[in-house]
Design an enzyme around this catalytic site. Structure first.
Site, PDB file in Angstrom:
ATOM      1  N   LYS A 101       1.063  -1.131  -0.126  1.00 37.55           N
ATOM      2  CA  LYS A 101       0.121  -0.126   0.089  1.00 37.55           C
ATOM      3  C   LYS A 101       0.892   1.182   0.013  1.00 37.55           C
ATOM      4  O   LYS A 101       0.628   2.221  -0.733  1.00 37.55           O
ATOM      5  CB  LYS A 101      -0.979  -0.068   1.136  1.00 37.55           C
ATOM      6  CG  LYS A 101      -2.044   1.185   1.456  1.00 37.55           C
ATOM      7  CD  LYS A 101      -3.272   0.818   2.234  1.00 37.55           C
ATOM      8  CE  LYS A 101      -2.692   0.907   3.517  1.00 37.55           C
ATOM      9  NZ  LYS A 101      -2.668   2.249   4.099  1.00 37.55           N
TER      10      LYS A 101
ATOM     11  N   ARG B 100       2.967   5.864  -3.205  1.00 32.35           N
ATOM     12  CA  ARG B 100       3.937   6.989  -3.564  1.00 32.35           C
ATOM     13  C   ARG B 100       4.469   6.738  -5.145  1.00 32.35           C
ATOM     14  O   ARG B 100       4.823   7.765  -5.601  1.00 32.35           O
ATOM     15  CB  ARG B 100       5.578   6.551  -2.872  1.00 32.35           C
ATOM     16  CG  ARG B 100       5.149   6.832  -1.131  1.00 32.35           C
ATOM     17  CD  ARG B 100       6.355   6.109  -0.384  1.00 32.35           C
ATOM     18  NE  ARG B 100       6.210   6.410   1.028  1.00 32.35           N
ATOM     19  CZ  ARG B 100       5.112   6.429   1.854  1.00 32.35           C
ATOM     20  NH1 ARG B 100       4.201   5.690   1.691  1.00 32.35           N
ATOM     21  NH2 ARG B 100       5.741   6.739   3.126  1.00 32.35           N
TER      22      ARG B 100
ATOM     23  N   GLY C 289      -4.897   8.107   5.461  1.00 29.29           N
ATOM     24  CA  GLY C 289      -4.251   8.840   6.090  1.00 29.29           C
ATOM     25  C   GLY C 289      -3.104   9.339   5.358  1.00 29.29           C
ATOM     26  O   GLY C 289      -2.384  10.236   5.263  1.00 29.29           O
TER      27      GLY C 289
ATOM     28  N   SER D  88       7.189   8.535  12.354  1.00 30.34           N
ATOM     29  CA  SER D  88       5.974   8.497  11.360  1.00 30.34           C
ATOM     30  C   SER D  88       6.667   8.863  10.023  1.00 30.34           C
ATOM     31  O   SER D  88       7.015   9.750   9.719  1.00 30.34           O
ATOM     32  CB  SER D  88       5.090   9.703  11.709  1.00 30.34           C
ATOM     33  OG  SER D  88       4.055   9.662  10.708  1.00 30.34           O
TER      34      SER D  88
ATOM     35  N   ASP E  61       1.667  -1.234  11.930  1.00 26.65           N
ATOM     36  CA  ASP E  61       0.476  -1.714  11.182  1.00 26.65           C
ATOM     37  C   ASP E  61      -0.183  -3.428  11.659  1.00 26.65           C
ATOM     38  O   ASP E  61      -1.195  -3.618  11.592  1.00 26.65           O
ATOM     39  CB  ASP E  61       0.205  -1.735   9.968  1.00 26.65           C
ATOM     40  CG  ASP E  61       0.305   0.024   9.476  1.00 26.65           C
ATOM     41  OD1 ASP E  61       0.070   0.717  10.376  1.00 26.65           O
ATOM     42  OD2 ASP E  61       0.394   0.498   8.287  1.00 26.65           O
TER      43      ASP E  61
ATOM     44  N   LYS F 176      -4.768   5.655  14.782  1.00 31.48           N
ATOM     45  CA  LYS F 176      -4.693   4.915  13.346  1.00 31.48           C
ATOM     46  C   LYS F 176      -6.434   4.942  12.880  1.00 31.48           C
ATOM     47  O   LYS F 176      -6.882   5.889  13.408  1.00 31.48           O
ATOM     48  CB  LYS F 176      -4.306   3.520  13.418  1.00 31.48           C
ATOM     49  CG  LYS F 176      -3.047   3.535  13.867  1.00 31.48           C
ATOM     50  CD  LYS F 176      -1.953   4.216  12.657  1.00 31.48           C
ATOM     51  CE  LYS F 176      -0.652   3.876  13.061  1.00 31.48           C
ATOM     52  NZ  LYS F 176       0.189   4.660  11.952  1.00 31.48           N
TER      53      LYS F 176
ATOM     54  N   ARG G 171      -6.697   1.589  17.920  1.00 31.32           N
ATOM     55  CA  ARG G 171      -6.246   0.057  17.778  1.00 31.32           C
ATOM     56  C   ARG G 171      -5.952  -0.694  19.027  1.00 31.32           C
ATOM     57  O   ARG G 171      -6.005  -1.655  19.068  1.00 31.32           O
ATOM     58  CB  ARG G 171      -5.224  -0.054  16.631  1.00 31.32           C
ATOM     59  CG  ARG G 171      -5.834   0.077  15.264  1.00 31.32           C
ATOM     60  CD  ARG G 171      -4.824  -0.111  14.425  1.00 31.32           C
ATOM     61  NE  ARG G 171      -5.614  -0.102  12.894  1.00 31.32           N
ATOM     62  CZ  ARG G 171      -4.732   0.155  11.753  1.00 31.32           C
ATOM     63  NH1 ARG G 171      -3.520   0.184  11.826  1.00 31.32           N
ATOM     64  NH2 ARG G 171      -5.594   0.078  10.760  1.00 31.32           N
TER      65      ARG G 171
HETATM   66  C1  S3P Z   1       2.478   4.717   6.291  1.00 25.53           C
HETATM   67  C2  S3P Z   1       2.948   4.900   7.418  1.00 25.53           C
HETATM   68  C3  S3P Z   1       2.517   4.634   8.669  1.00 25.53           C
HETATM   69  C4  S3P Z   1       1.517   3.357   8.532  1.00 25.53           C
HETATM   70  C5  S3P Z   1       0.599   3.712   7.408  1.00 25.53           C
HETATM   71  C6  S3P Z   1       1.381   3.821   6.138  1.00 25.53           C
HETATM   72  C7  S3P Z   1       3.014   5.473   5.157  1.00 25.53           C
HETATM   73  O1  S3P Z   1       1.834   5.585   9.336  1.00 25.53           O
HETATM   74  O2  S3P Z   1       0.721   3.106   9.858  1.00 25.53           O
HETATM   75  O3  S3P Z   1      -0.356   2.677   7.250  1.00 25.53           O
HETATM   76  O4  S3P Z   1       2.517   4.878   3.967  1.00 25.53           O
HETATM   77  O5  S3P Z   1       3.837   6.131   5.205  1.00 25.53           O
HETATM   78  P1  S3P Z   1       2.548   6.768  10.297  1.00 25.53           P
HETATM   79  O6  S3P Z   1       3.391   7.252   9.417  1.00 25.53           O
HETATM   80  O7  S3P Z   1       1.631   7.542  10.961  1.00 25.53           O
HETATM   81  O8  S3P Z   1       3.022   6.146  11.381  1.00 25.53           O
END
Ligand code: S3P
Length: 424
Positions: free
Chosen positions: A19, A24, A91, A164, A312, A339, A343
């Site tokens: 994902k 990206r 997100g 993050s 995750d 999240k 969770r």
């Molecule tokens: C992600 C980063 C993570 C992850 C999300 C995907 C990403 O979140 O939990 O499912 O693709 O950069 P955080 O950056 O908020 O930890």
């Protein structure tokens, strides 16, 4: 979805595309000069939200199942959208695209579903404002909808309080449009797909310890991206294979980037029978086939720097712990509260509902393994990973388990139930 006890899971699965990498690839392809072909793209709702946003900004993106062709507009070629950009449940779309939008010469509004619009956006608003961006939470609550008036950006250094990848990537992508080098330091290394992929699009990105630094390029150059299978998706079947009696599963072509492979380290600590075969080093994004067999497991402690590498996977790791001998402690994982759902609370509540001895803590949970599970009706609050975790619990419980709103698995794993059935 209704589930009952399984007699064993056997067979092999091709795990759908990652994902994070799929998002990206669409974003960077849209900003590049030339055509980017993406194969094994994850056609889940989250990544489709990203495609939709870039189409609304004038990028021609053709999708044929898992093959996506992005005809990039170049770094300065996005057009003002005529409507609000709908980020759905994603997100990653919201936080990464905000970095890009901050540096455009037009205004945008981003909004998502009820869950997304409750998630904290202050964590990206702060560094973007430090770069001179004009970004506001429309309702003044630090959440989306976000209004972003694109402007010229100053280069900056940002010390992120959270590990993050979404925050790090947001700042680095704003850095594409800044007037000098921009860097981000995080407390522990989060997934590094942005850094690796920007390099393959010709952008200079340096990484030292937990600091990444971007030099703004003249242009980004299109490249082809082969998306590895998503280890976060594979983990549902790693856990299923380990806890379901009489199981042996091969998961093919799974990404094992060291910033994502914490689950493999946890499996080892718990004594699980997990082996890697056909390991291929694809220049930073290695892949392997993961073979799992039913195992006798022991409890462990999970905390510190490993947390961002399995963030995750924690709900389904908690389920794994319920089948281990002794206690498992998960700590340093307060991020789980923000999240797609809280969770910590939702995992513990549903585990307890099924008979597990589980306790929530401020930054994680404590699980005492060994209790037999019984079926239950699971409210997953539309969180895809909770729905999948408790589906795997359901095939290891006495009686029937019902997952309400199970269609939310489409967010990251539309073929989850089909693949689960193919192993029975
Ligand atoms: C992600 C980063 C993570 C992850 C999300 C995907 C990403 O979140 O939990 O499912 O693709 O950069 P955080 O950056 O908020 O930890």
């Amino acid at each position: 979805m209704k589930l009952t006890k399984s007699a064993g899971l056997r067979g092999e699965l091709s795990i759908p595309g990652d994902k994070s990498i799929s998002h990206r690839a669409v974003m960077f392809g849209s900003l590049a000069k030339g055509t980017t072909h993406i194969s094994n793209f994850l056609s889940g709702a989250d990544c489709l939200s990203t495609i939709d946003c870039f189409r609304k900004m004038g990028v021609l993106i053709e999708q044929n199942g898992t093959n996506v062709t992005v005809h990039g507009n170049g770094l300065h070629g996005l057009k003002a959208p005529s409507e609000t950009l709908d980020v759905g449940n994603s997100g990653t779309t919201t936080r990464l695209i905000s970095g890009i939008l901050a540096g455009q010469d037009f205004e945008t509004v981003l909004s998502g579903d009820a869950s997304l619009n409750k998630r904290p956006m202050g964590r990206i608003i702060k560094p973007l404002e430090q770069m001179g961006a004009k970004i506001t939470s429309v309702n003044g609550n630090g959440c989306a909808p976000l209004k972003i008036e694109g402007t010229k950006l100053n280069a900056t250094h940002y010390d992120s309080p959270v590990a993050s990848a979404q925050v790090k990537s947001c700042v680095l992508l704003a850095g594409l449009y800044a007037d000098g080098k921009t860097s981000v330091t995080e407390p522990a290394l989060s997934r590094n797909h942005t850094e690796l992929m920007l390099r393959s699009f010709g952008v200079k990105v340096e990484s030292h310890d937990t600091t990444a630094t971007i030099t703004p390029p003249e242009e980004m150059i299109a490249t082809d991206i082969v998306v590895p299978g998503d280890i976060s998706s594979a983990t549902f079947f790693i856990v299923a294979g380990l806890i379901t009696p009489n199981s042996c599963i091969r998961l093919k072509n799974v990404g094992i980037n060291p910033t994502r492979d914490g689950i493999l380290r946890v499996c080892k600590d718990m004594g699980a029978d997990v082996t890697l075969e056909n390991v291929i080093d694809n220049g930073g994004e290695p892949t392997a086939d993961i073979v799992v067999k039913t195992s006798k497991l022991k409890g462990t402690v999970i905390g510190g720097e490993v947390i961002p590498t399995l963030i995750d996977e924690i709900p389904v790791i908690a389920l794994l712990a319920a089948f281990a001998e002794g206690e498992t402690v998960i700590k340093d994982a307060a991020e789980l509260k923000v999240k797609e759902s809280d969770r910590i609370a939702l995992t513990v509540d549903n585990l307890v509902k099924m008979g597990v001895d589980a306790t929530a803590t401020d930054d994680g949970m404590i699980i005492k393994g060994g209790n037999p599970l019984h079926g239950a009706s699971i409210n997953c609050k539309y969180d895809h990973r909770i729905a999948m975790t408790f589906s795997i619990a359901g095939i290891n419980a006495e009686g029937e388990t019902v997952i309400e709103d199970s269609e939310c698995v489409d967010v990251s794993y539309p073929t989850f139930y089909e693949q689960l059935n193919s192993l029975q």
